[in-house]
Write an enzyme that holds these catalytic residues in place. Structure first.
Site, mmCIF file in Angstrom:
data_model
loop_
_atom_site.group_PDB
_atom_site.id
_atom_site.type_symbol
_atom_site.label_atom_id
_atom_site.label_comp_id
_atom_site.label_asym_id
_atom_site.label_seq_id
_atom_site.Cartn_x
_atom_site.Cartn_y
_atom_site.Cartn_z
ATOM 1 N N LYS A 111 7.486 -1.680 0.987
ATOM 2 C CA LYS A 111 6.053 -1.752 1.310
ATOM 3 C C LYS A 111 5.679 -0.885 2.502
ATOM 4 O O LYS A 111 4.559 -0.400 2.598
ATOM 5 C CB LYS A 111 5.643 -3.210 1.563
ATOM 6 C CG LYS A 111 5.689 -4.025 0.288
ATOM 7 C CD LYS A 111 4.880 -5.279 0.349
ATOM 8 C CE LYS A 111 4.752 -5.818 -1.070
ATOM 9 N NZ LYS A 111 4.017 -7.035 -1.175
ATOM 10 N N LYS A 192 8.487 -3.413 -11.423
ATOM 11 C CA LYS A 192 8.081 -4.759 -11.850
ATOM 12 C C LYS A 192 6.562 -4.866 -11.973
ATOM 13 O O LYS A 192 5.822 -4.149 -11.275
ATOM 14 C CB LYS A 192 8.650 -5.815 -10.901
ATOM 15 C CG LYS A 192 8.093 -5.722 -9.525
ATOM 16 C CD LYS A 192 8.557 -6.833 -8.614
ATOM 17 C CE LYS A 192 7.749 -6.702 -7.345
ATOM 18 N NZ LYS A 192 8.136 -7.382 -6.200
ATOM 19 N N LYS A 195 0.907 -7.454 -8.558
ATOM 20 C CA LYS A 195 -0.517 -7.608 -8.263
ATOM 21 C C LYS A 195 -1.058 -6.353 -7.604
ATOM 22 O O LYS A 195 -2.217 -6.027 -7.728
ATOM 23 C CB LYS A 195 -0.730 -8.760 -7.271
ATOM 24 C CG LYS A 195 -0.362 -10.121 -7.775
ATOM 25 C CD LYS A 195 -0.851 -11.178 -6.785
ATOM 26 C CE LYS A 195 0.011 -12.415 -6.783
ATOM 27 N NZ LYS A 195 1.062 -12.403 -5.765
#
Ligand code: TYM
Length: 325
Positions: A111, A192, A195
């Site tokens: 991230k 994956k 969201k």
């Protein structure tokens, strides 16, 4: 009764990965355990999120938790920021974990990669997650595969705390499903379903209608060799569809592969099976959005129950570390 705890970030709409990797287990676990499930809004603040959007998504998350079949008479459902002890214990655990441990977290590295500014909270995120779990002395934590490393760190922190300050925390186990622990994006089967990824065609929302599901499954990326075989390494797209079909029909991906020869037939049946799997969720959510008071009542009662457990654990931890009571 064993205690189960888990959390979900309200940073976007729930998708099939959230449902298959985590929420399905949450529902199964509520019957035979003392289960607490949390909308972790503090975790959503670790990345840029619009305040009004966060508020809406936290409410929607609660609606979705009820819609997937969690029963507030049986399980405790609450919002993380409603129980102040999460942030308070997180500080004590930040003073237990080390920089090196947090730096090794693959989710942080992924991230933070390429970002000009990274929030301190994104770095200390796993200490807050450990606090979530340890506050409730959870025995088991049902999560998808991507949370394994955070769970390992939680165990490490609990063991260190216990060794240094006296046996206080239960050392929790991760409960990861055998199939569907890592649902991949339908358009990019190398990553994956998530969201935060902007991949509307690759992501099936838990509230998608049958037509949307059909369109996305039919357009799912597979491969060109036409060989019906479960092999996540070499055939990630097809294997993802086989795993999802296995979840929807309670079989194994290999059994599903043996039942089909053509990708098109698999996709047609999978779209139908997923629409059927999510139908009750969609129907319950449609009723609940019109009953905001019911949802808020559930969250209020949940926070009250959670607070009683959390404040007792926090007080013991604070005292063990030497804070004046
Ligand atoms: P979050 O909100 O990203 O995801 C919620 C749960 O869904 C699982 N999941 C998936 N499983 C399979 N395939 C996917 N594509 C997929 N995407 C998500 C996740 O593994 C997770 O179980 N850090 C956590 C939230 C958290 C938490 C906790 C969890 C905070 N405190 C304490 C457990 C216990 C997270 O970001 O999950």
């Amino acid at each position: 009764m064993p205690r189960v705890f888990s959390g979900v970030k309200p940073s976007g709409d729930f998708h099939l990965g959230t449902y298959v990797g985590a929420l399905r287990q949450w529902v199964a676990e509520q019957e035979r355990n003392d289960a607490l499930y949390c909308v972790v809004d503090l975790h959503a603040l670790t990345e840029e999120i619009d305040p009004a959007y966060l508020r809406t998504m936290s409410f929607n998350a609660a609606v979705n938790l009820l819609a997937v079949g969690l029963d507030p008479e049986v399980a405790t459902i609450f919002v993380q920021s409603h129980v102040a002890e999460h942030a308070r214990l997180a500080w004590l655990l930040e003073c237990t974990a080390t920089m090196g441990e947090l730096r090794r977290m693959t989710q942080f590295k992924a991230k933070a990669h390429g970002q000009e500014t990274v929030r301190v909270g994104l770095f200390t995120y796993p200490a807050l997650m450990a606090a979530d779990i340890l506050l409730y002395q959870a025995d088991r934590v049902p999560v998808g595969d991507d949370q394994r490393q955070h769970l390992e760190l939680t165990r490490e922190i609990a063991q260190r705390f216990n060794a240094r300050y006296g046996e206080l925390f239960v050392v929790p186990e991760a409960a990861v499903p055998a199939i569907g622990a890592r649902v991949m994006d339908l358009q990019h089967p190398d990553r994956k379903m998530s969201k935060s990824v902007d991949s509307p065609l690759g992501t099936i929302g838990v509230l998608d209608d049958p037509a949307q599901i059909d369109r996305k499954v039919k357009k799912a990326v597979t491969d060109t060799d036409g060989e019906m075989r479960y092999d996540p390494e070499k055939k990630p797209g097809l294997s993802n569809l086989l795993a999802l079909m296995a979840v929807a029909t309670q079989s194994t991906p290999e059994e599903v592969a043996a039942r089909y020869t053509r990708y098109g037939d698999l996709k047609r049946d999978l779209a139908e099976a997923l629409a059927e799997l999510l139908r009750p969720v969609r129907e319950r959510a449609a009723v609940l959005v019109d009953e905001p008071d019911t949802v808020h009542d559930v969250l209020r009662a949940g926070a009250e129950r959670a607070r009683a457990i959390a404040s007792a654990t926090y007080a013991r931890a604070a005292e063990a570390m030497g804070l004046l009571s």
